[in-house]
Design an enzyme around this catalytic site. Structure first.
Site, short mmCIF file in Angstrom:
data_model
loop_
_atom_site.label_atom_id
_atom_site.label_comp_id
_atom_site.label_asym_id
_atom_site.label_seq_id
_atom_site.Cartn_x
_atom_site.Cartn_y
_atom_site.Cartn_z
N HIS A 133 8.62 3.89 5.76
CA HIS A 133 9.13 5.06 5.05
C HIS A 133 8.50 6.32 5.65
O HIS A 133 7.75 6.26 6.62
CB HIS A 133 8.93 4.96 3.54
CG HIS A 133 7.50 4.89 3.08
ND1 HIS A 133 6.58 5.88 3.35
CD2 HIS A 133 6.83 3.94 2.37
CE1 HIS A 133 5.42 5.57 2.82
NE2 HIS A 133 5.53 4.38 2.23
N HIS B 80 4.69 6.63 6.43
CA HIS B 80 4.22 5.98 7.67
C HIS B 80 4.59 6.83 8.88
O HIS B 80 3.82 6.95 9.83
CB HIS B 80 4.83 4.59 7.81
CG HIS B 80 4.67 3.72 6.59
ND1 HIS B 80 5.72 3.11 5.98
CD2 HIS B 80 3.57 3.41 5.87
CE1 HIS B 80 5.29 2.43 4.93
NE2 HIS B 80 3.98 2.60 4.84
N CYS C 114 -5.98 -6.68 -7.54
CA CYS C 114 -4.72 -5.92 -7.51
C CYS C 114 -4.03 -6.20 -6.18
O CYS C 114 -4.56 -5.87 -5.12
CB CYS C 114 -4.97 -4.42 -7.67
SG CYS C 114 -3.45 -3.47 -7.42
N CYS D 156 -3.17 -3.04 -4.08
CA CYS D 156 -4.30 -2.51 -3.29
C CYS D 156 -4.83 -3.56 -2.32
O CYS D 156 -5.58 -3.23 -1.42
CB CYS D 156 -5.46 -2.11 -4.18
SG CYS D 156 -5.13 -0.75 -5.30
N CYS E 276 -4.39 -1.19 -12.88
CA CYS E 276 -4.89 -0.48 -11.70
C CYS E 276 -4.37 0.96 -11.77
O CYS E 276 -3.19 1.19 -12.02
CB CYS E 276 -4.37 -1.14 -10.43
SG CYS E 276 -4.60 -0.15 -8.96
N HIS F 284 -1.57 1.38 -9.21
CA HIS F 284 -0.38 0.54 -9.39
C HIS F 284 -0.22 0.19 -10.87
O HIS F 284 -0.33 -0.98 -11.25
CB HIS F 284 -0.49 -0.73 -8.53
CG HIS F 284 -0.65 -0.44 -7.07
ND1 HIS F 284 -1.89 -0.38 -6.45
CD2 HIS F 284 0.27 -0.15 -6.11
CE1 HIS F 284 -1.71 -0.08 -5.18
NE2 HIS F 284 -0.42 0.06 -4.94
N LYS G 199 5.54 11.00 -7.15
CA LYS G 199 5.03 10.00 -6.21
C LYS G 199 6.24 9.26 -5.62
O LYS G 199 7.19 8.97 -6.33
CB LYS G 199 4.14 9.03 -6.98
CG LYS G 199 3.34 8.14 -6.09
CD LYS G 199 2.48 7.17 -6.87
CE LYS G 199 2.10 6.06 -5.92
NZ LYS G 199 1.51 4.91 -6.51
N LYS H 117 9.40 2.92 -5.00
CA LYS H 117 10.63 2.14 -5.07
C LYS H 117 11.28 2.27 -6.43
O LYS H 117 12.48 2.47 -6.54
CB LYS H 117 10.30 0.67 -4.84
CG LYS H 117 10.76 0.16 -3.52
CD LYS H 117 10.60 -1.34 -3.52
CE LYS H 117 10.99 -1.91 -2.19
NZ LYS H 117 10.69 -3.31 -2.08
#
Ligand code: MSP
Length: 468
Positions: free
Chosen positions: A18, A21, A128, A131, A145, A148, A294, A297
């Site tokens: 995405h 990256h 997690c 992570c 988390c 997440h 943020k 997905k």
């Protein structure tokens, strides 16, 4: 500086590439391209790649109903295709499922084990998968988390091998305080310093429940923790790729703040234990959000680099990413903001300037044009040495704006004869300079502009940036 070894994080292949990256990878590409011109092609080693082991990737393969190797081969291909499309000039693309990499991982682990730095212990903790780590109590908020919150934490109790990170931490701290390696920008240095000072616990470096990974060499019932496997890519690549041993250690490692702990502490601790030279600079950039949210997905707001490259052109996207906000800070991006900036800086800015000057110089003989004055080059180099590609581009766009203004003030189209020719000729060295200066950032556009003004007569310019 005689050689330049630059790395990006290796990206997880649980999902397609995405825009996040792409951001890091484009920035790394700019540094690599810049130093190739300065030091020579052979003096630069630019490494990127994919992180292919661990629970996260194994789960993604399972969800896709595919064998993990088949699955990772496919996603790694997508990364390679994306980087090819974005004109990323990496010298090597490393994959952690490469047996030559896994051999290095095993060798290093065995060394640490033989030195007594690894020990088997019973461990109980909350893992997690997002992570890919056990969380400490401060990282758990309301049983979830922090990073997440939608994922269930997995309570795990298993026998793990532990790396005695607490024993190594004082040496890491000293190395950081002595600037044996630098963490930049300085807020990130402060952050890692205070986290180390707050106390470091030993970390589990093996798993028994995850079979998708590198086997622990002395105990094949365990696989190596994915982060240790992944960090070692920066070293294994110098062993795998021909004639790259002498590139050790990295001069610049780019990463975002999400993985500072692993790079700023765990990675350095391993290298110190191995008595290896430390990387020179870790530059930690920020995170961007999309339209204030943020990127995720579940929100469905993931920006695909390929789609954006269609909209803005590859160089347009590279420019928009790099100038969205200061490198190092957090920032927000959106297609709307990109559209506005694209029209202003690229279609109306650079594109329009090139076509205006090319048109004016249509019948002018360029053979006597002087070499470009390069007083701005030092400012660009300075910005890049400070890891501020955004600032370097600011210098170039300052010049583009100044040239545009000069054209408006000069009104050379109103002049005739000798006077007009002289005026027009005065712009050519500046345009040639712009073409050279943007080369590391926007290689295709640079080549197109160079073609227009390189010869004794102006070549008809290709359309650079169509207005949106
Ligand atoms: N596999 C590990 C890294 C191992 S390196 C030895 C990993 N992979 S990742 O796919 O999650 O990539 C994280 C990196 O992607 C970040 O450090 C950053 O370079 C980039 N980014 C991902 N999302 C981003 C943003 N939203 N904004 C900026 N960069 C982002 O962690």
């Amino acid at each position: 500086m005689e050689k330049f070894y630059v790395t990006t994080p290796i990206y997880y292949v649980n999902d397609r590439p995405h825009i996040g990256h792409a951001y890091t990878t484009v920035a790394a590409d700019v540094f690599a391209r810049y130093w190739r011109v300065k030091l020579g092609d052979d003096q630069v080693f630019f490494l990127t790649g994919t992180d292919e082991h661990g629970a996260k990737v194994a789960q993604a393969a399972e969800t896709a109903g595919e064998d993990p190797q088949v699955f990772v081969d496919k996603i790694a291909q997508e990364y390679m295709r994306a980087w090819e499309k974005l004109n990323i000039s990496h010298n090597y693309f490393i994959r952690t499922t490469d047996p030559r990499h896994t051999a290095v991982v095993q060798e290093v682990l065995q060394k640490l084990y033989d030195q007594g730095l690894i020990e088997k212990r019973q461990y109980k903790g909350m893992y997690c998968v997002g992570c890919e780590k056990y969380l400490t109590s401060t990282e758990i908020k309301d049983g979830k988390c922090e990073l997440h919150p939608n994922a269930e934490l997995v309570a795990q109790e298993e026998e793990n091998y532990f790396l005695k990170l607490s024993e190594l931490a004082p040496q890491v701290l000293q190395a950081l305080e002595n600037n044996d390696y630098r963490v930049l920008p300085k807020e990130r240095r402060e952050e890692i310093l205070s986290r180390i000072k707050a106390g470091v616990e030993d970390i589990s470096i093996s798993r028994t429940g995850v079979s998708w990974g590198v086997k622990v060499p002395w105990d094949e019932t365990h696989t190596v923790y994915v982060w240790v496997d992944a960090l070692l890519n920066y070293f294994s690549a110098t062993q795998i790729v021909k004639n790259k041993q002498e590139f050790w250690a990295p001069d610049l490692q780019l990463l975002a703040k999400d993985i500072l702990w692993f790079h700023g502490l765990v990675w350095e601790a391993i290298l110190i234990a191995l008595k290896m030279k430390l990387p020179k600079d870790l530059f930690v950039h920020g995170f961007f959000s999309i339209d204030g949210q943020k990127m995720s997905k579940s929100l469905g707001n993931i920006l695909e680099p390929m789609e954006l490259a269609e909209r803005y052109g590859v160089d347009g996207l590279r420019y928009l990413l790099l100038t969205a906000f200061a490198f190092g800070n957090d920032g927000d991006i959106s297609v709307e903001k990109f559209d506005v900036k694209y029209n202003a800086d690229l279609a109306n800015g650079l594109g329009n300037l090139v076509s205006r000057v090319a048109k004016l110089a249509e019948d002018v003989d360029l053979s006597g044009v002087a070499k470009a004055d390069d007083s701005l080059d030092a400012r660009i180099e300075e910005a890049l040495k400070n890891y501020r590609p955004d600032e370097a581009l600011g210098v170039i766009w300052g010049e583009i704006g100044a040239l545009d203004k000069r054209l408006d003030d000069d009104e050379p189209w109103k002049l005739v004869g000798e006077e007009r020719t002289k005026k027009v000729l005065s712009y050519i060295p500046r345009l040639r300079w712009v073409a050279g200066a943007i080369r590391p950032f926007m290689p295709e556009t640079a080549a197109k502009i160079e073609k227009v003004f390189a010869g004794d007569t102006v070549a008809r310019p290709e359309a650079l940036f169509q207005r949106l």
